[in-house]
Write a protein that holds these residues in place. Structure first.
Motif, short mmCIF file in Angstrom:
data_model
loop_
_atom_site.label_atom_id
_atom_site.label_comp_id
_atom_site.label_asym_id
_atom_site.label_seq_id
_atom_site.Cartn_x
_atom_site.Cartn_y
_atom_site.Cartn_z
N PRO A 106 6.75 -5.80 -8.65
CA PRO A 106 6.49 -6.61 -7.46
C PRO A 106 6.53 -5.74 -6.21
CG PRO A 106 8.74 -6.91 -8.21
CD PRO A 106 8.07 -6.05 -9.23
N VAL A 107 5.91 -6.23 -5.15
CA VAL A 107 5.96 -5.50 -3.88
C VAL A 107 7.41 -5.48 -3.38
CG1 VAL A 107 5.22 -5.49 -1.48
CG2 VAL A 107 3.61 -6.09 -3.26
N ARG A 108 7.88 -4.31 -3.02
CA ARG A 108 9.21 -4.17 -2.44
C ARG A 108 9.10 -4.29 -0.93
NH1 ARG A 108 9.25 -0.08 -6.46
NH2 ARG A 108 8.74 1.51 -4.88
N ARG A 109 9.59 -5.38 -0.39
CA ARG A 109 9.49 -5.62 1.05
C ARG A 109 10.56 -4.82 1.80
NH1 ARG A 109 7.21 -9.56 3.43
NH2 ARG A 109 7.30 -7.96 5.05
N ALA A 110 10.11 -4.03 2.77
CA ALA A 110 11.04 -3.23 3.57
C ALA A 110 11.78 -4.10 4.59
CB ALA A 110 10.30 -2.10 4.28
N ARG A 111 11.02 -5.01 5.23
CA ARG A 111 11.58 -5.90 6.25
C ARG A 111 12.38 -5.13 7.30
NH1 ARG A 111 11.77 -9.15 1.53
NH2 ARG A 111 10.51 -11.04 1.79
N VAL A 152 -3.89 -0.95 -8.20
CA VAL A 152 -4.18 -2.38 -8.02
C VAL A 152 -3.11 -2.99 -7.13
CG1 VAL A 152 -4.26 -4.66 -9.12
CG2 VAL A 152 -5.38 -2.70 -10.22
N TYR A 153 -3.55 -3.68 -6.09
CA TYR A 153 -2.66 -4.50 -5.28
C TYR A 153 -3.09 -5.95 -5.51
CZ TYR A 153 0.32 -5.76 -1.29
OH TYR A 153 1.30 -6.29 -0.49
N ASP A 154 -2.29 -6.67 -6.30
CA ASP A 154 -2.64 -8.03 -6.70
C ASP A 154 -1.98 -9.05 -5.78
OD1 ASP A 154 -3.39 -10.30 -8.51
OD2 ASP A 154 -1.20 -10.35 -8.72
N LEU A 155 -2.78 -10.03 -5.33
CA LEU A 155 -2.27 -11.09 -4.49
C LEU A 155 -2.59 -12.47 -5.06
CD1 LEU A 155 -3.39 -9.35 -1.22
CD2 LEU A 155 -1.03 -9.67 -1.96
N VAL A 156 -2.98 -12.50 -6.34
CA VAL A 156 -3.38 -13.75 -6.98
C VAL A 156 -2.48 -14.11 -8.15
CG1 VAL A 156 -5.27 -14.95 -8.14
CG2 VAL A 156 -5.77 -13.37 -6.27
N VAL A 207 0.85 -1.20 0.00
CA VAL A 207 0.00 0.00 0.00
C VAL A 207 0.88 1.25 0.00
CG1 VAL A 207 -1.72 1.30 1.29
CG2 VAL A 207 -1.94 -1.18 1.09
N ARG A 208 1.94 1.25 0.79
CA ARG A 208 2.85 2.40 0.81
C ARG A 208 3.55 2.57 -0.54
NH1 ARG A 208 4.45 4.77 5.61
NH2 ARG A 208 5.50 6.17 4.15
N GLN A 209 3.90 1.47 -1.17
CA GLN A 209 4.58 1.54 -2.47
C GLN A 209 3.70 2.19 -3.52
OE1 GLN A 209 6.32 -2.20 -3.62
NE2 GLN A 209 6.39 -1.69 -5.77
N LEU A 210 2.41 1.90 -3.50
CA LEU A 210 1.49 2.49 -4.47
C LEU A 210 1.36 4.00 -4.27
CD1 LEU A 210 -1.24 -0.27 -4.49
CD2 LEU A 210 0.06 0.51 -6.48
N ASP A 211 1.46 4.44 -3.02
CA ASP A 211 1.46 5.87 -2.70
C ASP A 211 0.29 6.61 -3.33
OD1 ASP A 211 2.51 8.15 -1.47
OD2 ASP A 211 3.71 8.70 -3.23
#
Length: 307
Positions: free
Chosen positions: A250-255, A211-215, A135-139
């Motif tokens: 792709p989602v960039r994971r901050a971790r 769009v945040y896709d998880l499929v 969600v943060r990445q989409l901004d």
């Protein structure tokens, strides 16, 4: 000796076992916890089948299942600051979490707020943090409309709630059987299945902004058709090459601990409810994993460990 649920080689459920395992010792940057709860995620059974995260070497067996856990600090390793024995914490596991004792990576761990249960905290490092990062990445600006595919799952339900907390309107794609659940999160429900784009256009005539896709796969491709700006397409459900071909990422994971603190704050304020729908004792860890592996889970599945 402490118990742990492991897989002894790559393969299917036949490789799994609950065994006695030496209590781990924390190395540099690690925290040893007495586990109170561990989250169950699709990546757990994928790793059993042979999936490797980027840069990960071949595992040493037996390998303990689990990527996230919450519990009470027993000992800290060299170089660890900010944590002490007796602290209630949660975080990403260094070497599995379906166990009575587990190691957390201190850099991806945080103190558990008193208002958040161990059960809920154990679900935050993977699902909620992935949702938050996307969600943060989409901004997107407040008031924009976000489409979330796979909205009935652990990451999807967290993404819906986090987006709502950020002031976004949300359309959640999930099976018809998850309609009530998705709508309870504050999203407009759109049934999954063929011709998805047509149903979304009917439900949201003014269009969507992200769009945040998880499929992944065909769902990702159909969702991409709905966007004017493909840079507002992120996925945690499809390989990098597939989303790049559609103009997304792709989602960039901050971790980071900062992300865990942020999602824990949302949970403590009631803006994010992990929606733990199934809880199993450690002795039934295999059944917990089957629930997720067979795709029947609604919300999150957790393994609890008795004190």
């Amino acid at each position: 000796m402490p118990k742990a649920y492991v897989h002894t080689r790559h393969g299917g459920p036949e490789t799994e076992a609950l065994i006695d395992l030496d209590r781990p010792r924390p190395g540099p940057g690690e925290i040893l916890i007495a586990v109170r709860a561990a989250g169950v995620n699709p990546v757990d059974w994928k790793l059993r089948q042979g999936f490797r995260r980027p840069g990960e070497s071949e595992p040493v067996f037996p390998r303990v299942f689990g990527s996230e856990a919450a519990g009470v600090v027993q000992e800290t390793g060299p170089g660890v600051t900010g944590f002490a024995a007796g602290d209630e914490v949660f975080g990403s596991t260094a070497d599995g979490g379906y166990a009575e004792y587990a190691l957390l990576t201190a850099a991806v761990s945080a103190h558990k707020p008193a208002a958040v249960s161990f059960r809920d905290a154990a679900t935050l490092p993977v699902a909620a943090a992935t949702a938050y990062d996307g969600v943060r990445q989409l901004d997107l600006p407040g008031g924009a409309t976000l489409l979330v595919t796979g909205a009935g799952g652990g990451v999807g339900s967290a993404a819906v709630q986090i987006a709502r907390a950020f002031g976004l309107h949300v359309v959640g794609v999930a099976s018809e059987g998850k309609r009530d659940f998705v709508e309870s999160l504050g999203a407009v429900h759109v049934p999954s299945g063929p011709d998805l784009a047509e149903r979304v256009r009917a439900a949201v005539p003014d269009g969507i902004d992200g769009v945040y896709d998880l499929v992944g796969d065909l769902v990702l491709a159909e969702a991409a058709e709905l966007l004017k700006d493909r840079s507002k397409l992120v996925t945690a459900g499809s390989p990098q090459e597939a989303v790049a071909a559609l103009g997304g990422a792709p989602v960039r994971r901050a971790r980071t601990a900062a992300v865990l603190e942020a999602v824990a704050d949302l949970a403590a304020r009631g803006a994010l409810k992990p929606h733990v729908t199934r809880v199993f004792p450690l002795e039934q860890a295999g059944q917990a994993l089957r629930t997720v592996e067979e795709g029947h889970a609604l919300g999150k599945v957790v393994i609890e460990v008795a004190e």
